[in-house]
Write a protein that holds these residues in place. Structure first.
Motif, PDB file in Angstrom:
ATOM      1  N   MET A   1       0.847  -1.198   0.000  1.00 46.20           N
ATOM      2  CA  MET A   1       0.000   0.000   0.000  1.00 46.20           C
ATOM      3  C   MET A   1       0.885   1.251   0.000  1.00 46.20           C
ATOM      4  SD  MET A   1      -2.944   1.186   2.717  1.00 46.20           S
ATOM      5  CE  MET A   1      -3.991  -0.219   2.309  1.00 46.20           C
ATOM      6  N   ASN A   2       0.555   2.221  -0.869  1.00 48.06           N
ATOM      7  CA  ASN A   2       1.287   3.484  -0.881  1.00 48.06           C
ATOM      8  C   ASN A   2       0.426   4.588  -0.284  1.00 48.06           C
ATOM      9  OD1 ASN A   2      -0.478   4.501  -2.966  1.00 48.06           O
ATOM     10  ND2 ASN A   2       0.705   3.350  -4.469  1.00 48.06           N
ATOM     11  N   ALA A   3       0.949   5.806  -0.315  1.00 44.41           N
ATOM     12  CA  ALA A   3       0.265   6.923   0.342  1.00 44.41           C
ATOM     13  C   ALA A   3      -0.672   7.667  -0.595  1.00 44.41           C
ATOM     14  CB  ALA A   3       1.297   7.887   0.915  1.00 44.41           C
ATOM     15  N   ASP A   4      -0.864   7.164  -1.815  1.00 43.51           N
ATOM     16  CA  ASP A   4      -1.703   7.858  -2.779  1.00 43.51           C
ATOM     17  C   ASP A   4      -3.180   7.752  -2.415  1.00 43.51           C
ATOM     18  OD1 ASP A   4       0.621   8.356  -4.104  1.00 43.51           O
ATOM     19  OD2 ASP A   4       0.266   6.942  -5.738  1.00 43.51           O
ATOM     20  N   ILE A   5      -3.960   8.661  -2.995  1.00 49.67           N
ATOM     21  CA  ILE A   5      -5.417   8.639  -2.869  1.00 49.67           C
ATOM     22  C   ILE A   5      -5.998   8.320  -4.237  1.00 49.67           C
ATOM     23  CG2 ILE A   5      -7.463  10.043  -2.393  1.00 49.67           C
ATOM     24  CD1 ILE A   5      -5.807  11.632  -0.412  1.00 49.67           C
ATOM     25  N   LEU A  16     -17.674  13.841  -9.392  1.00 50.45           N
ATOM     26  CA  LEU A  16     -16.900  15.084  -9.466  1.00 50.45           C
ATOM     27  C   LEU A  16     -16.758  15.713  -8.082  1.00 50.45           C
ATOM     28  CD1 LEU A  16     -18.157  16.768 -12.758  1.00 50.45           C
ATOM     29  CD2 LEU A  16     -15.893  15.807 -12.299  1.00 50.45           C
ATOM     30  N   ALA A  17     -17.818  15.646  -7.272  1.00 53.68           N
ATOM     31  CA  ALA A  17     -17.719  16.130  -5.898  1.00 53.68           C
ATOM     32  C   ALA A  17     -16.702  15.305  -5.121  1.00 53.68           C
ATOM     33  CB  ALA A  17     -19.088  16.063  -5.215  1.00 53.68           C
ATOM     34  N   ALA A  22     -11.349  14.651  -2.720  1.00 60.40           N
ATOM     35  CA  ALA A  22     -10.099  13.890  -2.719  1.00 60.40           C
ATOM     36  C   ALA A  22      -8.903  14.783  -3.031  1.00 60.40           C
ATOM     37  CB  ALA A  22     -10.180  12.751  -3.729  1.00 60.40           C
ATOM     38  N   ALA A  23      -9.093  15.772  -3.919  1.00 60.92           N
ATOM     39  CA  ALA A  23      -7.995  16.680  -4.253  1.00 60.92           C
ATOM     40  C   ALA A  23      -7.581  17.514  -3.057  1.00 60.92           C
ATOM     41  CB  ALA A  23      -8.404  17.583  -5.418  1.00 60.92           C
ATOM     42  N   ARG A  24      -8.569  17.996  -2.296  1.00 59.18           N
ATOM     43  CA  ARG A  24      -8.237  18.780  -1.102  1.00 59.18           C
ATOM     44  C   ARG A  24      -7.538  17.923  -0.054  1.00 59.18           C
ATOM     45  NH1 ARG A  24     -13.751  20.994   0.507  1.00 59.18           N
ATOM     46  NH2 ARG A  24     -14.583  19.736  -1.188  1.00 59.18           N
TER      47      ARG A  24
END
Length: 340
Positions: A1-5, A16-17, A22-24
């Motif tokens: 597992m890595n730290a990515d989302i 889209l919401a 997820a971007a924030r």
């Protein structure tokens, strides 16, 4: 597992919401964000065109590519410098998302809740994924057309209206938080402008060792976003109290039961207060229905965090009734944290 989302995209306002949320969160974590779209009929690059229609190969995946590229462009504009990657997978969405959850630190999905019959059917994949995800999964809903969905109330303390979430295409830059402006009547500290900061609400069972994984997620999230934690435990009253008839006629017994739970909750939270000294904490113990109380308290919260047990491979994964209820009805984003 890595730290990515990883965020699952399907072109809906909800996805889209979810991408915006997820971007924030990726920006707050210093993580990379992967935009994933799965379509079982996706053609491999270089496959021959459809000779019956004359459509060239490059157009056969047009809508799948557009789903991720449109979201990528919106996020790149709203969050300049955020590391983004896109991925198209030729698989059914449930399998693709579960595979992604084994490789990332957080999985984010759009959710429509139970505003209408169709929304339950459309949300079935998300619920099945949440029930089996190896990583914590967050469900994010878009602001419904015509206003916010109704929320079952849990009493006078739960009467504040839910704060609206971002809608489709609305990815303009926002303050670095998880849901929106604070509500002065909700638990929390103050931001630099003097507004109350929405709390990370976490449902806690002091009797389960697994509460540690759920609390770790809640406190770490609150710490990253300079937010308070509101820890809620719903106490099932002992049978002797109900044997008296209406619990209202036995207030001393009810208060004694609640005091015991308050002490247990305080003990469970003590290590997390020490580990995260900057995070203000509010504790609430109430009798009644856990699902109804958590849904009511979630109005105005920035995030609701609950746990679910991991299931042995021989058993069919399922969500408990409390997680099912909050997934359908909580107006704020919901994080479901798997634990042993």
């Amino acid at each position: 597992m890595n730290a990515d989302i990883t965020v699952g995209l399907d072109g809906t306002p909800e996805s889209l919401a979810a991408a915006d949320w997820a971007a924030r969160e990726a920006r707050a974590r210093g993580a990379k964000l992967r935009l994933l779209h799965a379509w079982v009929l996706l053609e491999a690059e270089g496959a021959p065109g459809d000779s019956r229609t004359g459509i060239p190969e490059e157009d056969r995946n047009h809508w799948a590519k557009k789903t991720v590229t449109d979201a990528e462009h919106l996020l790149a504009e709203a969050y300049p410098g955020l590391p983004l990657s896109t991925e198209l997978v030729a698989a059914d969405p449930e399998s693709a998302l579960l595979d992604a959850a084994r490789e990332c630190a957080l999985l984010v999905l759009g959710s429509q809740g139970l505003g209408r019959t169709a929304s339950y059917l459309l949300g079935a994949v998300a619920l099945r994924v949440v029930a089996r995800s190896a990583a914590p999964a967050v469900l994010v809903r878009a602001e419904p057309a015509g206003g916010s969905a109704s929320v079952p109330q849990a009493g006078p303390a739960d009467a504040s209206a839910p704060s609206p979430g971002p809608g489709a295409g609305d990815l303009s830059a926002r303050p670095d938080d998880l849901s929106g402006p604070g509500d002065p009547d909700r638990p929390g500290g103050k931001d630099p402008t003097g507004r109350s900061t929405p709390a990370v609400l976490v449902g806690v069972s002091p009797y389960e060792p697994a509460a540690a994984e759920v609390l770790d997620f809640a406190f770490a999230t609150a710490d990253r976003h300079s937010a308070p934690v509101h820890a809620v435990h719903v106490r099932q009253l002992p049978v002797p109290i109900y044997a008296q008839g209406d619990p209202a006629v036995a207030p001393a017994l009810v208060e004694k039961a609640l005091n015991g739970s308050r002490e247990q909750l305080r003990t469970v939270l003590a290590p997390w207060r020490d580990r995260y000294p900057r995070v203000p904490v509010r504790e609430t113990v109430r009798p009644g229905s856990a699902a109804r109380i958590l849904v009511g308290e979630s109005a105005g919260a920035r995030l609701l965090v609950v746990g679910r047990g991991r299931h042995p491979a021989r058993l069919r994964p399922r969500l408990g009734h409390v997680v099912q209820a909050v997934a359908h009805h909580a107006p704020c984003p919901l994080a479901v944290v798997p634990h042993d």
